[in-house]
Write a protein that holds these residues in place. Sequence first.
Motif, mmCIF file in Angstrom:
data_model
loop_
_atom_site.group_PDB
_atom_site.id
_atom_site.type_symbol
_atom_site.label_atom_id
_atom_site.label_comp_id
_atom_site.label_asym_id
_atom_site.label_seq_id
_atom_site.Cartn_x
_atom_site.Cartn_y
_atom_site.Cartn_z
ATOM 1 N N ALA A 95 -9.755 -106.648 -9.857
ATOM 2 C CA ALA A 95 -8.958 -105.889 -10.808
ATOM 3 C C ALA A 95 -7.914 -105.038 -10.107
ATOM 4 C CB ALA A 95 -9.875 -105.009 -11.665
ATOM 5 N N PHE A 96 -8.298 -104.390 -9.001
ATOM 6 C CA PHE A 96 -7.372 -103.485 -8.324
ATOM 7 C C PHE A 96 -6.419 -104.211 -7.381
ATOM 8 C CE2 PHE A 96 -10.304 -99.689 -9.104
ATOM 9 C CZ PHE A 96 -9.482 -99.200 -10.104
ATOM 10 N N ASP A 97 -6.706 -105.464 -7.060
ATOM 11 C CA ASP A 97 -5.770 -106.216 -6.228
ATOM 12 C C ASP A 97 -4.384 -106.279 -6.860
ATOM 13 O OD1 ASP A 97 -6.753 -106.866 -3.771
ATOM 14 O OD2 ASP A 97 -7.258 -108.941 -4.264
ATOM 15 N N ALA A 98 -4.334 -106.263 -8.177
ATOM 16 C CA ALA A 98 -3.051 -106.348 -8.867
ATOM 17 C C ALA A 98 -2.161 -105.147 -8.569
ATOM 18 C CB ALA A 98 -3.279 -106.457 -10.371
ATOM 19 N N PHE A 99 -2.763 -104.020 -8.141
ATOM 20 C CA PHE A 99 -1.999 -102.822 -7.805
ATOM 21 C C PHE A 99 -1.399 -102.880 -6.404
ATOM 22 C CE2 PHE A 99 -4.734 -99.838 -10.703
ATOM 23 C CZ PHE A 99 -4.172 -100.446 -11.813
ATOM 24 N N ALA A 100 -1.863 -103.798 -5.593
ATOM 25 C CA ALA A 100 -1.486 -103.820 -4.180
ATOM 26 C C ALA A 100 -0.309 -104.755 -3.930
ATOM 27 C CB ALA A 100 -2.679 -104.257 -3.333
ATOM 28 N N ALA A 101 0.319 -104.595 -2.771
ATOM 29 C CA ALA A 101 1.385 -105.510 -2.364
ATOM 30 C C ALA A 101 0.816 -106.920 -2.215
ATOM 31 C CB ALA A 101 1.984 -105.046 -1.040
ATOM 32 N N PRO A 102 1.591 -107.941 -2.561
ATOM 33 C CA PRO A 102 1.068 -109.318 -2.531
ATOM 34 C C PRO A 102 0.462 -109.720 -1.196
ATOM 35 C CG PRO A 102 3.189 -109.250 -3.657
ATOM 36 C CD PRO A 102 2.973 -107.879 -3.071
ATOM 37 N N GLN A 103 1.021 -109.230 -0.088
ATOM 38 C CA GLN A 103 0.576 -109.686 1.226
ATOM 39 C C GLN A 103 -0.812 -109.173 1.606
ATOM 40 O OE1 GLN A 103 3.171 -107.682 0.659
ATOM 41 N NE2 GLN A 103 3.262 -105.988 2.128
ATOM 42 N N VAL A 104 -1.355 -108.183 0.872
ATOM 43 C CA VAL A 104 -2.678 -107.658 1.234
ATOM 44 C C VAL A 104 -3.730 -107.981 0.176
ATOM 45 C CG1 VAL A 104 -1.687 -105.809 2.622
ATOM 46 C CG2 VAL A 104 -2.237 -105.375 0.217
#
Length: 351
Positions: A95-104
């Motif tokens: 769920a929180f991956d969507a908040f991060a920059a694509p490369q991480v």
Amino acid sequence: MKTIKGPGLFLAQFVGGNAPFDSWTGITTWAADCGYSGVQVPTSDARLLDLDLAASSTAYCDDLMARAGQGIVITELSSHIQGQLVAVHPAYDEAFDAFAAPQVRGNPRARTDWAVDQVKKTLSASRNLGLTAMATFSGSLAWPYIYPWPQRPPGLIETAFDELARRWHPILDHAEDCGVDVCFEIHPGEDLHDGVSFEMFLDRVNQHPRAKMLYDPSHYVLQGLDYLANLDIYADRIGMFHVKDAEFNPTGRQGVYGGFQSWVDRAGRFRSPGDGQVDFGAIFSKLTAQGFDGWAVVEWECALKHPEDGAREGAQFVRDHIIRVTPHAFDDFAAAGTDAQANRRMLGLDR
């Protein structure tokens, strides 16, 4: 005593794909037209500012302010999204991956490193803009275990807070170097969600002077916490203020946890300022008497009202509640102009 600054508006709930909400000049001009003097700016949205440039260039920061509409100022920068990603329990990874920059994305360790760097850049940008406080979230490692069933194993929560402090301590040290307070929004879903959890964190960062609170009474109403007593307890640690209302109306069917219902159907829900149960008259009085010298920033979140209506009404609501402090005591007109000897005579000490 000090007169609270305001009104300010947190832009996170308003920035979007359509004009005037899709550009820095457009949204600040709109905010000024609504009656705001300042805006709190999320650094996670590149439509409002370039965080890398703001962190490295005072010239860019000067230009940013020159392009703000109608004399609007920046009250604070926000790193809520990035702060959240400083500490993420695996249950929330996807769920929180969507908040991060694509490369991480998909790499929790890289995501944490990216988030820490982002928060530090927000602190550097705050310094370059001449600001003294930054809003953020703490993130959460222990939140899935908030209710102790099954029984929590000994040391679980302590280990979580030890790790949370380990990640945040270098950020707080950078905040000290920048001369900027880190104001954690005390918020359910974050490990720092009430006074006790904030104190647990403070103990582990050695009472770091830059660790402050973002005071938002709406989150306390929904927890059943005494939000006025909280002001008395943490007066020295409150560095920021969100004006957001809420109501809690438990029924025979649901209470604090809300039964997995949508916001409009929950017993506890956020409302526009003045439409809920928060006693803002008492809050503004306490903060004024305590010498709070920050901004009253409207954070619009309401289950019912249109956001633009809430924003316009919120600006006037704050103006109506800001107390312009008196330069003298109300009974000065009756002052007798006595001196030390007169005081002694009045007490009968020279007989």
